[in-house]
Write a protein that holds these residues in place. Sequence first.
Motif, PDB file in Angstrom:
ATOM      1  N   SER A 145       0.830  -1.205   0.000  1.00 26.51           N
ATOM      2  CA  SER A 145       0.000   0.000   0.000  1.00 26.51           C
ATOM      3  C   SER A 145       0.867   1.258   0.000  1.00 26.51           C
ATOM      4  O   SER A 145       0.539   2.249  -0.658  1.00 26.51           O
ATOM      5  N   PHE A 148       2.057   1.701  -3.469  1.00 28.77           N
ATOM      6  CA  PHE A 148       0.966   2.091  -4.376  1.00 28.77           C
ATOM      7  C   PHE A 148       0.577   3.559  -4.225  1.00 28.77           C
ATOM      8  O   PHE A 148      -0.056   4.131  -5.115  1.00 28.77           O
ATOM      9  N   LEU A 173      -8.348   5.716  -7.061  1.00 29.92           N
ATOM     10  CA  LEU A 173      -7.453   4.637  -6.653  1.00 29.92           C
ATOM     11  C   LEU A 173      -7.500   4.415  -5.143  1.00 29.92           C
ATOM     12  O   LEU A 173      -7.528   3.274  -4.673  1.00 29.92           O
ATOM     13  N   ARG A 174      -7.506   5.494  -4.390  1.00 26.00           N
ATOM     14  CA  ARG A 174      -7.379   5.395  -2.935  1.00 26.00           C
ATOM     15  C   ARG A 174      -8.698   5.040  -2.255  1.00 26.00           C
ATOM     16  O   ARG A 174      -8.719   4.286  -1.285  1.00 26.00           O
ATOM     17  N   LYS A 178     -12.094   0.724  -3.677  1.00 23.07           N
ATOM     18  CA  LYS A 178     -12.295  -0.197  -2.553  1.00 23.07           C
ATOM     19  C   LYS A 178     -13.738  -0.221  -2.068  1.00 23.07           C
ATOM     20  O   LYS A 178     -14.140  -1.178  -1.396  1.00 23.07           O
ATOM     21  N   THR A 206      -2.102  -9.692  -9.419  1.00 22.85           N
ATOM     22  CA  THR A 206      -1.708  -8.341  -9.039  1.00 22.85           C
ATOM     23  C   THR A 206      -0.208  -8.149  -9.210  1.00 22.85           C
ATOM     24  O   THR A 206       0.256  -7.108  -9.705  1.00 22.85           O
ATOM     25  N   THR A 234      -5.269  -2.184  -8.996  1.00 25.22           N
ATOM     26  CA  THR A 234      -5.892  -1.676  -7.779  1.00 25.22           C
ATOM     27  C   THR A 234      -7.145  -2.474  -7.445  1.00 25.22           C
ATOM     28  O   THR A 234      -7.418  -2.775  -6.274  1.00 25.22           O
ATOM     29  N   CYS A 235      -7.917  -2.849  -8.461  1.00 22.99           N
ATOM     30  CA  CYS A 235      -9.122  -3.665  -8.245  1.00 22.99           C
ATOM     31  C   CYS A 235      -8.772  -5.029  -7.655  1.00 22.99           C
ATOM     32  O   CYS A 235      -9.393  -5.469  -6.672  1.00 22.99           O
ATOM     33  N   TYR A 237      -6.017  -5.929  -6.131  1.00 24.69           N
ATOM     34  CA  TYR A 237      -5.385  -5.760  -4.819  1.00 24.69           C
ATOM     35  C   TYR A 237      -6.410  -5.429  -3.739  1.00 24.69           C
ATOM     36  O   TYR A 237      -6.421  -6.024  -2.658  1.00 24.69           O
ATOM     37  N   ARG A 238      -7.304  -4.497  -4.021  1.00 25.10           N
ATOM     38  CA  ARG A 238      -8.310  -4.094  -3.041  1.00 25.10           C
ATOM     39  C   ARG A 238      -9.302  -5.215  -2.733  1.00 25.10           C
ATOM     40  O   ARG A 238      -9.991  -5.180  -1.710  1.00 25.10           O
TER      41      ARG A 238
END
Length: 331
Positions: A145, A148, A173-174, A178, A206, A234-235, A237-238
């Motif tokens: 994180s 990222f 993204l942040r 999520k 990822t 990001t998708c 990973y989240r």
Amino acid sequence: MATIPPYRVLLICFFVLSITLGLLFWSATAKLRRMLGDASEQGTINGIYQCIDGILSLGLMVGLVALLGDKLATPAGMRTLFLVFGIIYAIGTVGFIITYDYKKYAATYVISTGEPVRLKNYLVGLKIPAMWITALMSFGVYITSTAFNYINPYMVSEFAMSAAFASIFGILLRYGIKIVAAPLGGMIRDKINNTTRMIVSLGIPTIILVIVFMFIPRGAAYTVPAVIVALLLTCTYRSVNNLCEIPVAELKVPLEILGVVGGLYLFFGYCSDWFLPALIGHWMDTKGGNAYYYIFSIAVVGLFIFVLASFWLKAELKKQRAKEAADPAKS
């Protein structure tokens, strides 16, 4: 802090916050989230938690920026900002006191050994595999994180992304992704009831996407491919990063040491704050644009740690099930 005090007073405020937030708050919230449901529900619980966090953060960011605008750069604007967040904390605290039934959740979802809470539980916690597995997962997730966080400045500096679009992209993204990805990933994990499979299924893609992102040719002509890959990684990973606390539930850590174990794995999991920001800052100062290769390599390392720790979880679950099969009374 809302009085905009002198620098030394501000330092004292931050020191006090390190006690109320760093020492007390995070381990308590980790314990209380665990107590909201059994092991088969932890993915959904953590996913919804992340979703609500994203909604509130996004709403506050957009709302306060719209309300205060350029005043955020003034003492009056900062005073308003501090007061808003102070009021939110106060409301949240009152709401928690009114709604959270500690005894009910403790009796329903967590095993109690009847042992008293003692200081020596820290030594007990250090011997529990669940603590180290969760600490490793948390460490991997946290350094990933941290790395990222540099995706947005990378897009601005290397792909000529406009400031306006970069702001929207950074918020997406942040916070934005999520809101959907975290609860969806958590529910899928609970559906398949296999944390390791979930982490491997999305952690490996990822890693591949991060490596692809690192080596996309830089320049305005490649902005669109870079944006697409950044959104995809990001998708994925989240969807899994919020699963790092599930081993505590799956490996049945007793109620009496949940707080201790939470404090320990958060301590070890977040210890990269001691060195990683300074290291990344050094790279940024000395390596120019090539610093981003090093930064995103940190993300790859973090994801590998996360995935490998999930295999340790799988091995410990296998041992636990074998013991329960041999002695059903203890299951």
